[in-house]
Every structure is written in C-alpha cells, then in structure tokens.
Design an enzyme around this catalytic site. Structure first.
Site, mmCIF file in Angstrom:
data_model
loop_
_atom_site.group_PDB
_atom_site.id
_atom_site.type_symbol
_atom_site.label_atom_id
_atom_site.label_comp_id
_atom_site.label_asym_id
_atom_site.label_seq_id
_atom_site.Cartn_x
_atom_site.Cartn_y
_atom_site.Cartn_z
ATOM 1 N N ASP A 19 0.921 -0.958 0.153
ATOM 2 C CA ASP A 19 0.043 0.093 0.115
ATOM 3 C C ASP A 19 0.809 1.251 -0.152
ATOM 4 O O ASP A 19 2.049 1.384 0.576
ATOM 5 C CB ASP A 19 -0.878 -0.094 1.223
ATOM 6 C CG ASP A 19 -1.894 0.872 1.109
ATOM 7 O OD1 ASP A 19 -2.333 1.562 0.060
ATOM 8 O OD2 ASP A 19 -2.603 1.272 2.039
ATOM 9 N N GLY A 20 0.335 2.404 -0.690
ATOM 10 C CA GLY A 20 1.083 3.726 -0.734
ATOM 11 C C GLY A 20 1.696 3.961 -1.709
ATOM 12 O O GLY A 20 2.482 4.936 -2.006
ATOM 13 N N ASN A 21 1.488 3.429 -2.834
ATOM 14 C CA ASN A 21 1.982 3.785 -4.138
ATOM 15 C C ASN A 21 1.469 5.251 -4.537
ATOM 16 O O ASN A 21 2.415 6.024 -5.064
ATOM 17 C CB ASN A 21 1.613 2.725 -5.447
ATOM 18 C CG ASN A 21 2.118 1.424 -5.258
ATOM 19 O OD1 ASN A 21 3.081 1.309 -4.487
ATOM 20 N ND2 ASN A 21 1.502 0.711 -5.992
ATOM 21 N N GLY A 22 0.159 5.494 -4.342
ATOM 22 C CA GLY A 22 -0.211 6.792 -4.542
ATOM 23 C C GLY A 22 0.422 7.968 -3.975
ATOM 24 O O GLY A 22 0.732 9.000 -4.283
ATOM 25 N N ARG A 23 0.500 7.853 -2.547
ATOM 26 C CA ARG A 23 0.977 8.716 -1.653
ATOM 27 C C ARG A 23 2.258 8.901 -2.093
ATOM 28 O O ARG A 23 2.924 10.021 -1.884
ATOM 29 C CB ARG A 23 0.713 8.230 0.145
ATOM 30 C CG ARG A 23 -0.534 8.708 0.322
ATOM 31 C CD ARG A 23 -0.908 7.913 1.638
ATOM 32 N NE ARG A 23 -1.468 6.723 1.201
ATOM 33 C CZ ARG A 23 -1.499 5.465 2.177
ATOM 34 N NH1 ARG A 23 -1.342 6.025 3.677
ATOM 35 N NH2 ARG A 23 -1.885 4.512 1.804
ATOM 36 N N HIS A 36 2.711 3.458 -8.882
ATOM 37 C CA HIS A 36 2.584 1.954 -9.222
ATOM 38 C C HIS A 36 3.761 1.248 -9.916
ATOM 39 O O HIS A 36 4.241 0.314 -9.597
ATOM 40 C CB HIS A 36 1.281 1.918 -10.208
ATOM 41 C CG HIS A 36 -0.156 2.075 -9.256
ATOM 42 N ND1 HIS A 36 -0.247 1.640 -8.127
ATOM 43 C CD2 HIS A 36 -1.195 2.913 -9.744
ATOM 44 C CE1 HIS A 36 -1.470 2.141 -7.761
ATOM 45 N NE2 HIS A 36 -2.064 2.943 -8.749
ATOM 46 N N SER A 64 -7.248 -5.986 -5.762
ATOM 47 C CA SER A 64 -8.131 -6.618 -5.152
ATOM 48 C C SER A 64 -9.640 -6.623 -5.950
ATOM 49 O O SER A 64 -9.714 -5.988 -6.861
ATOM 50 C CB SER A 64 -8.547 -5.773 -3.827
ATOM 51 O OG SER A 64 -9.071 -4.549 -4.253
ATOM 52 N N ASN A 67 -10.707 -2.978 -6.228
ATOM 53 C CA ASN A 67 -9.810 -2.083 -6.930
ATOM 54 C C ASN A 67 -10.725 -1.936 -8.547
ATOM 55 O O ASN A 67 -10.295 -0.949 -9.106
ATOM 56 C CB ASN A 67 -8.265 -2.700 -7.140
ATOM 57 C CG ASN A 67 -7.606 -2.505 -5.863
ATOM 58 O OD1 ASN A 67 -6.411 -3.443 -5.897
ATOM 59 N ND2 ASN A 67 -7.877 -1.675 -5.064
HETATM 60 C C1 FPP Z 1 -1.811 0.511 -3.399
HETATM 61 O O1 FPP Z 1 -1.418 1.574 -3.409
HETATM 62 C C2 FPP Z 1 -1.577 -0.476 -4.128
HETATM 63 C C3 FPP Z 1 -2.282 -1.154 -5.011
HETATM 64 C C4 FPP Z 1 -3.701 -0.800 -5.345
HETATM 65 C C5 FPP Z 1 -1.784 -1.799 -6.175
HETATM 66 C C6 FPP Z 1 -0.545 -2.571 -5.927
HETATM 67 C C7 FPP Z 1 0.179 -2.813 -7.150
HETATM 68 C C8 FPP Z 1 1.616 -2.695 -7.161
HETATM 69 C C9 FPP Z 1 2.528 -2.611 -6.087
HETATM 70 C C10 FPP Z 1 2.310 -2.439 -8.521
HETATM 71 C C11 FPP Z 1 1.847 -3.294 -9.458
HETATM 72 C C12 FPP Z 1 2.129 -5.023 -8.970
HETATM 73 C C13 FPP Z 1 2.516 -5.986 -9.725
HETATM 74 C C14 FPP Z 1 2.255 -7.302 -9.602
HETATM 75 C C15 FPP Z 1 2.909 -5.606 -11.313
HETATM 76 P P1 FPP Z 1 -2.540 2.821 -3.381
HETATM 77 O O2 FPP Z 1 -2.989 3.308 -4.730
HETATM 78 O O3 FPP Z 1 -3.693 2.379 -2.531
HETATM 79 O O4 FPP Z 1 -1.607 4.065 -2.636
HETATM 80 P P2 FPP Z 1 -2.286 5.205 -1.984
HETATM 81 O O5 FPP Z 1 -3.368 4.385 -0.932
HETATM 82 O O6 FPP Z 1 -1.104 5.788 -1.378
HETATM 83 O O7 FPP Z 1 -3.319 6.088 -2.895
#
Ligand code: FPP
Length: 237
Positions: A19-23, A36, A64, A67
């Site tokens: 979790d946390g790609n967006g942040r 991502h 998920s 998602n």
């Molecule tokens: C949550 O971060 C992350 C996801 C919903 C996707 C997870 C995907 C990856 C780590 C990359 C792709 C994976 C593969 C296997 C290629 P968020 O977007 O909810 O972050 P945030 O809560 O900070 O907005």
C-alpha cells in the site's frame, strides 16, 4: 537488522499488502501511475533478494476485487503494468529459480493476460526457489465463496464439510497459512486479504510507503515476528 535474525526460523509464508503507491507519487509531484510503476520495481527487487536469501513463500496483494472501482484509467494502467510484469518474468524464467503463480478469480481478467499467467505458472512450476503468489482480482470473501461453491459442485456431504475440506478449495490450497502479514504505509486493515488464512497470522504494519520498501524493512518485520510468542489461541500455564 539481518544479523539479529534467526535465519533457521524464518516465517515460511509471508504475505504483503503493498500500500502507498499513490502517496509515494504525490510526495514527488508525480502521477499515481508512476507510483504503481515504482511499486512494481520494488516488488521485483524484493522477490529476487528474498529468493536468494532462501525464503519459501511470498503472497502479495496486487489487485483486489474492490480495485475495479478505481478510475478507469488507473485500472487500465494497473492491468497493463501487471501484464508487463508477468511478461518480464516469462522472458527471464530461464535464469530465475522463482516459481510464480497468480491467485484470485482470474476468469475476470482479459483472456490474453489469463493466457500469459497460465504460461508463466507452467514454465516455472518445476522451479525449486521461492514460490511467489500474486493475488489478482483477489478478495478473501470471494475466495471463501468460490470454495463453498466448489464444495457444492463436488457434492460434498454436509458431514464432510470442515476446515480441511474448505481449505483445500481455497486459492491457497496446499500452502501453509501465512505466518506473517505485512502492510505498508501505516494502515491497520486486512482489506479483504486472505481472511480465512489470516486466522492466526502475526500482523505487522510499517509507515514505509510500498515503493520504498526494501529487504531491510522485511528483516525489521521478521525481527518483531521472532520476538512474538505465537499461541494459536492456546496458552501454556
Ligand atoms: C496500493 O497503493 C496499491 C495497489 C492498489 C496496487 C498494488 C500494485 C503494485 C505494487 C504494483 C503492481 C504490481 C504488480 C504485480 C505488477 P494505493 O494506490 O492504494 O496507494 P495510496 O493509498 O497511497 O493511494
């Protein structure tokens, strides 16, 4: 950190809510998609290092059942990234010892992606290194529902419906339950991940955002894990 770890007593099965790609992207004034992409790179590095270090099973939550509700563009980007990720592992399969499978309801994915996933599972099935399970269109409730439907489809008598017969129909059939579940970016929720399998898992949350997560953070989590006393509901007097 690593030298504080008992390498003979590693958790057999580790699961991660990435979790946390967006942040992470926001912090650098970048688009969510860049977060991502950085997240996918972080996973790739981690898998390579975990495999080298002798870990047995890693299950990661990549997409998920909920998602799909994200922006159409973000969903399309994530699906493209996952496709690219799978394809990269197919290209590198000869030089790697990792076994890679996807779990979840894969039937909802684009047929071409389903085919690539099946191909990757097939060409890595005899590998002897770490098993990586990538959860795609995965939901814990959906996993349980699909298992229940399978029990009915197999005409299992009510008297024979028990934890073992249900577990054997989950996506994680034949795998030990996760010993340790890690969630990055500070949230303290399971978010529908491995609900049945998490009954006795130790939970570890870290503030690190997923793209910044490195093997040293995993060792930190394992140090905590190894200090905890797992009782599985029992208690010695
Ligand atoms: C949550 O971060 C992350 C996801 C919903 C996707 C997870 C995907 C990856 C780590 C990359 C792709 C994976 C593969 C296997 C290629 P968020 O977007 O909810 O972050 P945030 O809560 O900070 O907005």
């Amino acid at each position: 950190m690593k030298n504080q770890i008992d390498m003979q007593n590693l958790p057999r099965h580790i699961a991660i809510i990435m979790d946390g790609n967006g942040r992470w992207a926001k912090k650098f004034f970048m688009k969510r998609s860049a977060g991502h992409r950085a997240g996918a790179q972080a996973l790739r590095r981690l898998v390579e290092e975990m495999d080298k270090a002798g870990f047995e099973i890693l299950t990661v939550y990549a997409f998920s059942t909920e998602n799909w509700k994200r922006d159409e563009d973000e969903v399309a980007y994530l699906m493209g990234l996952i496709h690219e990720y799978i394809q990269q592992y197919i290209s590198d399969a000869e030089d790697s010892n990792t076994r890679i499978r996807c779990i979840g309801d894969l039937s909802a994915l684009e047929p071409n992606l389903q085919e690539r996933i099946a191909h990757l599972a097939d060409i890595t099935k005899e590998k002897t290194g770490m098993l990586l399970n990538i959860a795609l269109n995965y939901g814990g409730r959906d996993d349980i529902l699909r298992a229940v439907r399978q029990l009915a489809a197999d005409s299992i008598p009510i008297a024979d419906i028990n934890e073992a017969t249900l577990s054997a129909r989950l996506d994680t059939a034949n795998l030990p339950d996760p010993d340790l579940i890690i969630r990055t970016s500070g949230e303290m929720r399971l978010s529908n991940f491995l609900l049945w399998q998490a009954a006795y898992s130790e939970f570890y949350a870290t503030d690190i955002l997923w793209p910044d997560f490195k093997i040293k953070h995993l060792y930190e989590a394992i140090t905590h894990f190894q200090k905890r006393e797992r009782r599985f509901g029992g208690r010695k007097s």
